[in-house]
Design a protein around this motif. Structure first.
Motif, mmCIF file in Angstrom:
data_model
loop_
_atom_site.group_PDB
_atom_site.id
_atom_site.type_symbol
_atom_site.label_atom_id
_atom_site.label_comp_id
_atom_site.label_asym_id
_atom_site.label_seq_id
_atom_site.Cartn_x
_atom_site.Cartn_y
_atom_site.Cartn_z
ATOM 1 N N HIS A 99 111.467 -10.215 42.770
ATOM 2 C CA HIS A 99 112.899 -10.197 42.566
ATOM 3 C C HIS A 99 112.762 -8.872 41.486
ATOM 4 C CE1 HIS A 99 114.464 -14.109 44.018
ATOM 5 N NE2 HIS A 99 113.286 -14.047 43.532
ATOM 6 N N PRO A 100 114.085 -8.172 41.411
ATOM 7 C CA PRO A 100 114.212 -7.348 40.563
ATOM 8 C C PRO A 100 113.899 -7.551 38.970
ATOM 9 C CG PRO A 100 116.006 -7.403 41.746
ATOM 10 C CD PRO A 100 115.067 -8.742 42.348
ATOM 11 N N VAL A 101 112.694 -6.355 38.834
ATOM 12 C CA VAL A 101 112.747 -6.778 36.925
ATOM 13 C C VAL A 101 113.959 -6.870 36.468
ATOM 14 C CG1 VAL A 101 112.092 -4.594 36.494
ATOM 15 C CG2 VAL A 101 110.950 -5.830 35.262
ATOM 16 N N SER A 102 114.703 -6.516 36.466
ATOM 17 C CA SER A 102 116.634 -6.415 35.222
ATOM 18 C C SER A 102 116.219 -7.803 35.290
ATOM 19 C CB SER A 102 116.959 -5.243 35.552
ATOM 20 O OG SER A 102 117.415 -4.728 36.345
ATOM 21 N N SER A 103 116.284 -8.137 36.635
ATOM 22 C CA SER A 103 117.516 -10.294 36.895
ATOM 23 C C SER A 103 116.490 -10.982 36.789
ATOM 24 C CB SER A 103 118.192 -9.866 38.582
ATOM 25 O OG SER A 103 116.230 -9.701 38.722
ATOM 26 N N VAL A 104 115.040 -10.746 36.022
ATOM 27 C CA VAL A 104 114.401 -12.058 35.214
ATOM 28 C C VAL A 104 113.746 -10.982 33.765
ATOM 29 C CG1 VAL A 104 113.259 -11.838 38.199
ATOM 30 C CG2 VAL A 104 112.175 -10.857 36.746
ATOM 31 N N VAL A 105 113.825 -10.260 33.816
ATOM 32 C CA VAL A 105 113.767 -9.852 32.350
ATOM 33 C C VAL A 105 114.146 -9.726 31.272
ATOM 34 C CG1 VAL A 105 111.877 -9.273 30.938
ATOM 35 C CG2 VAL A 105 110.418 -9.405 32.854
ATOM 36 N N GLN A 106 114.873 -10.162 30.398
ATOM 37 C CA GLN A 106 115.934 -9.298 29.979
ATOM 38 C C GLN A 106 115.218 -8.400 28.628
ATOM 39 O OE1 GLN A 106 115.411 -12.776 29.673
ATOM 40 N NE2 GLN A 106 116.715 -13.421 30.968
ATOM 41 N N ASN A 107 116.454 -7.440 28.986
ATOM 42 C CA ASN A 107 116.548 -5.908 28.242
ATOM 43 C C ASN A 107 115.379 -5.360 28.374
ATOM 44 O OD1 ASN A 107 118.547 -6.825 26.633
ATOM 45 N ND2 ASN A 107 117.233 -8.272 24.987
ATOM 46 N N THR A 108 115.187 -5.141 29.572
ATOM 47 C CA THR A 108 113.497 -4.707 30.272
ATOM 48 C C THR A 108 113.866 -2.721 30.196
ATOM 49 O OG1 THR A 108 111.994 -4.384 31.744
ATOM 50 C CG2 THR A 108 114.101 -4.806 32.501
ATOM 51 N N GLN A 109 112.689 -2.160 29.716
ATOM 52 C CA GLN A 109 112.604 -0.673 30.040
ATOM 53 C C GLN A 109 112.412 -0.288 31.117
ATOM 54 O OE1 GLN A 109 115.260 1.155 28.526
ATOM 55 N NE2 GLN A 109 115.927 -0.450 27.318
ATOM 56 N N MET A 110 111.829 -1.001 31.956
ATOM 57 C CA MET A 110 111.112 -0.704 34.001
ATOM 58 C C MET A 110 111.742 0.336 34.479
ATOM 59 S SD MET A 110 107.989 -2.665 32.237
ATOM 60 C CE MET A 110 106.700 -3.113 34.593
ATOM 61 N N HIS A 111 112.566 0.356 34.229
ATOM 62 C CA HIS A 111 113.822 1.130 34.838
ATOM 63 C C HIS A 111 113.597 2.040 34.910
ATOM 64 C CE1 HIS A 111 116.190 -1.068 32.781
ATOM 65 N NE2 HIS A 111 116.672 0.101 32.961
#
Length: 489
Positions: free
Chosen positions: A67-79
């Motif tokens: 799944h898209p990282v921003s939908s499973v990890v809140q406040n992520t900066q991976m994108h």
């Protein structure tokens, strides 16, 4: 795979082995790792990371991976790392699972294109695991705050109008003018001989102004080399020249923003700096050395000089337009020889300060010693008088000071002494704060009358020569001569 074609084959093998070793080290030693592909989807997590899934709200790994990282990890900066290709080596991440110290590292193919991001949870519960670092940071922050407060206190006024001791007509007039100047934001120009208290008045004007809570910053033109004055005034941009601070440096105008800038020894300002100072005062903005950006400032200028600025303007050594820009509220600070009525209280105040600083007893001068000090010319004014009193304090075992001790110090200092007026009979020893038999102004007037008579006698009645002998202007001499009993003279 990490590859550097510039390396020999053996070195390339070592580099690839190091990369695998570092990956395995982080995988085993960290609190968790994940991989995100170029499409921002989570493609892998390690065993340590799986323990965060329930707290993040996922029962199965398949609900997280893919799944898209921003939908499973809140406040992520991976994108963000995928978009910029720049790593985020240390960061704090807070979400449903807690607060973590994380790193995010871009992964590139052989062509240098970003194909994914490796996310590493370095620590969880940073409030405990990083407590030593946090505590050290807090201490550094506190030290910085204390240093700023100390610097701010040093840049505030050291003196007020009460510090300008004296109740003579000349002293009262200069304090009246300075108090009026404190109510304005216009430039003030303090004129007078060296040692008359111009810097003290500059501090007092600032302390009585609406800017009293803001910095008071001083620049002494005579103390700064000409080549450094521009940088001292306007500051230096980062890396402006070889040896310059990489972070740059604020100039005095910036440091005094919102407050008062005191320009001491204005007459010694080199012409090149005069041009830039005039422009800064007119425009209300400066350009630091090596910068092409203008910096605005709000500064009230108080300037002082012991030189004749009007004469320097006529000689072409000081810009006429800058002179008129600063000569808005001129205040002439009188020399000590025009404040003879202030000598008793001024000497007492100086002796009190010398005793407080040195920890000794306060000097007590008899009337003959006081008369001798009052009679001198004092080309260095209050600064010179203080120096003599300090020498008396250091050379005398007894705080009671007589005329002979004063005369010895004056001779040792190489001063051209003026004899004190003569008195009939021995002079009684009286401390400065002791009760006298007659009002002090009456006694001083008598001393002045005798001094004038003695000077006229020595010069054969030549009044101009007598004024020079007494070290006072001709106008002052005639004023005092008019107040004296001519029949006795």
């Amino acid at each position: 795979m990490i590859r550097d074609d510039r390396l020999p084959r053996d070195a390339q093998s070592i580099l690839e082995l190091a990369a695998r070793s570092m990956f395995e080290l982080f995988a085993n030693a960290s609190e968790g790792m994940m991989l995100v592909d170029r499409h921002e989807k989570v493609v892998w997590i390690n065993d340590q990371y799986r323990r965060f899934l329930p707290a993040l709200g996922f029962e199965r790994e398949s609900d997280f991976v893919g799944h898209p990282v921003s939908s499973v990890v809140q406040n992520t900066q991976m994108h963000q790392v995928l978009a910029t290709g720049k790593p985020i080596l240390i960061d704090l991440l807070s979400n449903k699972a807690g607060t973590f110290v994380v790193s995010r590292i871009p992964l590139r193919d052989d062509g240098g294109e970003v194909i994914g991001v490796l996310g590493i949870v370095l620590f969880d519960h940073p409030e405990t695991t990083l407590q030593p670092l946090i505590a050290k940071f807090a201490r550094l922050e506190q030290d910085l705050s204390d240093a700023r407060r100390e610097l701010a206190s040093r840049r505030r006024s050291k003196y007020t109008f009460a510090s300008f001791v004296g109740s003579s007509a000349a002293a009262l007039e200069v304090k009246r003018q300075a108090r009026r100047a404190a109510l304005s934001n216009s430039p003030v120009l303090l004129l007078g001989e060296t040692g008359t208290g111009k810097e003290l008045l500059a501090h007092a004007i600032h302390a009585a102004s609406s800017r009293a809570g803001q910095p008071l910053v001083s620049v002494n033109m005579a103390a700064v080399p000409d080549t450094l004055l521009e940088a001292e005034f306007f500051g230096v941009a980062p890396g402006a020249y070889t040896g310059a601070d990489k972070k740059g440096r604020d100039g005095k105008f910036k440091l005094a923003d919102g407050g008062t800038l005191f320009l001491d020894e204005l007459g010694d300002m080199p012409p090149a700096v005069q041009v830039k100072l005039l422009r800064a005062l007119q425009e209300g903005e400066i350009e630091p050395l090596g910068s092409n950006k203008l910096v605005q400032f709000d500064v009230r200028v108080v300037a002082a000089t012991s030189r004749e600025l009007a004469q320097l303007v006529q000689d072409g050594r000081f810009r006429e337009d800058l002179y008129y820009r600063l000569n808005v509220l001129p205040i002439r600070v009188p020399p000590l020889r025009e404040r003879q009525d202030d000598f008793p209280v001024l000497i007492e105040a100086l002796c009190e300060d010398i005793a407080a600083r040195g920890g000794g007893s306060q000097l007590e001068l008899d009337t003959a010693a006081l008369a001798l000090l009052t009679a001198q010319v004092w080309r260095g004014n209050i600064r010179e008088l203080r120096n003599v009193l300090e020498q008396l304090a250091l050379r005398s075992d007894n705080p009671h000071i007589g005329a002979e001790q004063v005369r010895a110090v004056l001779n040792a200092a190489g001063m051209s002494m003026v004899a004190a007026p003569l008195r009939a009979g021995p002079a009684p020893v009286v401390a400065l704060d002791a009760e006298v038999l007659r009002p002090l102004p009456e006694q001083i007037a008598e001393l002045e009358q005798r001094a004038i008579a003695q000077a006229l006698s020595r010069t054969g009645g030549n009044r101009a020569a007598a004024a020079r002998l007494l070290g006072i202007s001709r106008a002052s001499f005639y004023d005092k001569l008019g107040a004296a009993d001519v029949s006795e003279i």
